[in-house]
Structure formats: structure tokens, C-alpha cells
Design a protein around this motif. Structure first.
Motif, mmCIF file in Angstrom:
data_model
loop_
_atom_site.group_PDB
_atom_site.id
_atom_site.type_symbol
_atom_site.label_atom_id
_atom_site.label_comp_id
_atom_site.label_asym_id
_atom_site.label_seq_id
_atom_site.Cartn_x
_atom_site.Cartn_y
_atom_site.Cartn_z
ATOM 1 N N PRO A 23 1.154 -1.058 0.194
ATOM 2 C CA PRO A 23 -0.025 -0.609 -0.407
ATOM 3 C C PRO A 23 0.981 1.193 -0.140
ATOM 4 O O PRO A 23 1.850 1.366 0.449
ATOM 5 N N ARG A 24 0.293 2.316 -0.717
ATOM 6 C CA ARG A 24 1.108 3.873 -0.945
ATOM 7 C C ARG A 24 0.758 4.494 0.275
ATOM 8 O O ARG A 24 1.457 5.367 0.471
ATOM 9 N N LYS A 25 -0.680 4.455 0.675
ATOM 10 C CA LYS A 25 -1.375 5.156 1.905
ATOM 11 C C LYS A 25 -2.331 4.493 2.707
ATOM 12 O O LYS A 25 -2.636 3.168 2.627
ATOM 13 N N ARG A 26 -2.738 5.058 3.646
ATOM 14 C CA ARG A 26 -3.405 4.771 5.174
ATOM 15 C C ARG A 26 -4.086 5.459 5.988
ATOM 16 O O ARG A 26 -3.598 6.460 6.237
ATOM 17 N N GLU A 27 -4.917 5.540 6.769
ATOM 18 C CA GLU A 27 -5.966 5.547 7.010
ATOM 19 C C GLU A 27 -6.536 5.180 8.022
ATOM 20 O O GLU A 27 -6.955 3.925 7.990
ATOM 21 N N CYS A 28 -5.993 5.600 9.305
ATOM 22 C CA CYS A 28 -5.850 5.171 11.120
ATOM 23 C C CYS A 28 -7.588 4.333 10.618
ATOM 24 O O CYS A 28 -8.668 5.921 10.854
ATOM 25 N N GLU A 29 -8.684 3.495 10.953
ATOM 26 C CA GLU A 29 -10.224 3.846 10.925
ATOM 27 C C GLU A 29 -10.793 4.384 12.885
ATOM 28 O O GLU A 29 -11.928 4.387 12.837
ATOM 29 N N LEU A 30 -10.115 4.638 13.271
ATOM 30 C CA LEU A 30 -10.244 4.704 15.118
ATOM 31 C C LEU A 30 -10.748 6.599 15.388
ATOM 32 O O LEU A 30 -11.020 7.173 15.430
ATOM 33 N N CYS A 31 -9.028 6.720 14.728
ATOM 34 C CA CYS A 31 -8.716 8.135 14.993
ATOM 35 C C CYS A 31 -8.953 9.123 13.122
ATOM 36 O O CYS A 31 -8.024 10.373 13.762
ATOM 37 N N GLY A 32 -8.543 8.454 12.229
ATOM 38 C CA GLY A 32 -8.791 9.204 11.220
ATOM 39 C C GLY A 32 -7.355 9.777 10.776
ATOM 40 O O GLY A 32 -6.927 10.154 9.161
ATOM 41 N N GLU A 41 -3.838 10.706 8.466
ATOM 42 C CA GLU A 41 -3.594 9.845 7.437
ATOM 43 C C GLU A 41 -1.673 9.513 7.474
ATOM 44 O O GLU A 41 -1.066 10.239 7.901
ATOM 45 N N GLU A 42 -1.580 8.800 6.805
ATOM 46 C CA GLU A 42 -0.182 7.866 5.919
ATOM 47 C C GLU A 42 0.211 7.862 4.906
ATOM 48 O O GLU A 42 -0.667 7.343 4.232
ATOM 49 N N ARG A 43 1.666 7.976 4.657
ATOM 50 C CA ARG A 43 2.195 8.250 3.185
ATOM 51 C C ARG A 43 3.220 7.482 2.909
ATOM 52 O O ARG A 43 3.220 7.675 3.647
ATOM 53 N N TRP A 44 3.551 6.314 1.967
ATOM 54 C CA TRP A 44 5.097 5.740 2.514
ATOM 55 C C TRP A 44 5.722 6.964 1.532
ATOM 56 O O TRP A 44 5.071 6.998 0.569
ATOM 57 N N ILE A 50 3.186 11.494 8.216
ATOM 58 C CA ILE A 50 2.242 11.839 8.292
ATOM 59 C C ILE A 50 1.379 12.380 7.624
ATOM 60 O O ILE A 50 2.552 13.493 7.132
ATOM 61 N N ALA A 51 0.542 11.967 6.701
ATOM 62 C CA ALA A 51 -0.211 13.225 5.287
ATOM 63 C C ALA A 51 -0.886 13.796 6.136
ATOM 64 O O ALA A 51 -2.594 13.425 5.761
#
Length: 59
Positions: A8-17, A19-22, A31-32
Motif C-alpha cells: 500500500p502507498r497510503k493508509r488511514e486509521c479507522e479509529l482516529c482518522g 492519514e499516512e503515506r509511504w 504523516i500526511a
């Protein structure tokens, strides 16, 4: 036949929102946007719908 793994190149936490990118240059997640909850045990949105494997035929 070979298999290519596409991480994956990006991800988002389903609990706190959060967002991170590789980042290839730093070889890690960055952190994005907002940091989210720094005490959260992050539940990333990478699940069964993400398919990291791609089959390819070699000639």
C-alpha cells in the motif's frame, strides 16, 4: 508465471482518522495531514479489499 507484491502507498486509521503515506526516500510511513490521536492503537484501513498480489505471465 510470477507474482508481484504491491504494498500500500497510503493508509488511514479507522479509529482516529490519522492519514499516512509511504515515502520511498525515507523508506517509511510519513504523516500526511493531522496526527490524529497520538495514544491511538491504529486500526489501518488496509483489509481484505486490498489486493497486494498481481500475477503476471513471463514469456
Amino acid at each position: 508465471m510470477s507474482v508481484t507484491i504491491t504494498p500500500p502507498r497510503k493508509r488511514e486509521c479507522e479509529l482516529c482518522g490519522r492519514e499516512e503515506r509511504w515515502d520511498d526516500d525515507l523508506d517509511g510511513w510519513q504523516i500526511a495531514g493531522e496526527t490524529g490521536n497520538v495514544y491511538c492503537i491504529h486500526e489501518w484501513d488496509i483489509n481484505g479489499s486490498f489486493t497486494p498480489l498481481e500475477k503476471s505471465n513471463l514469456s
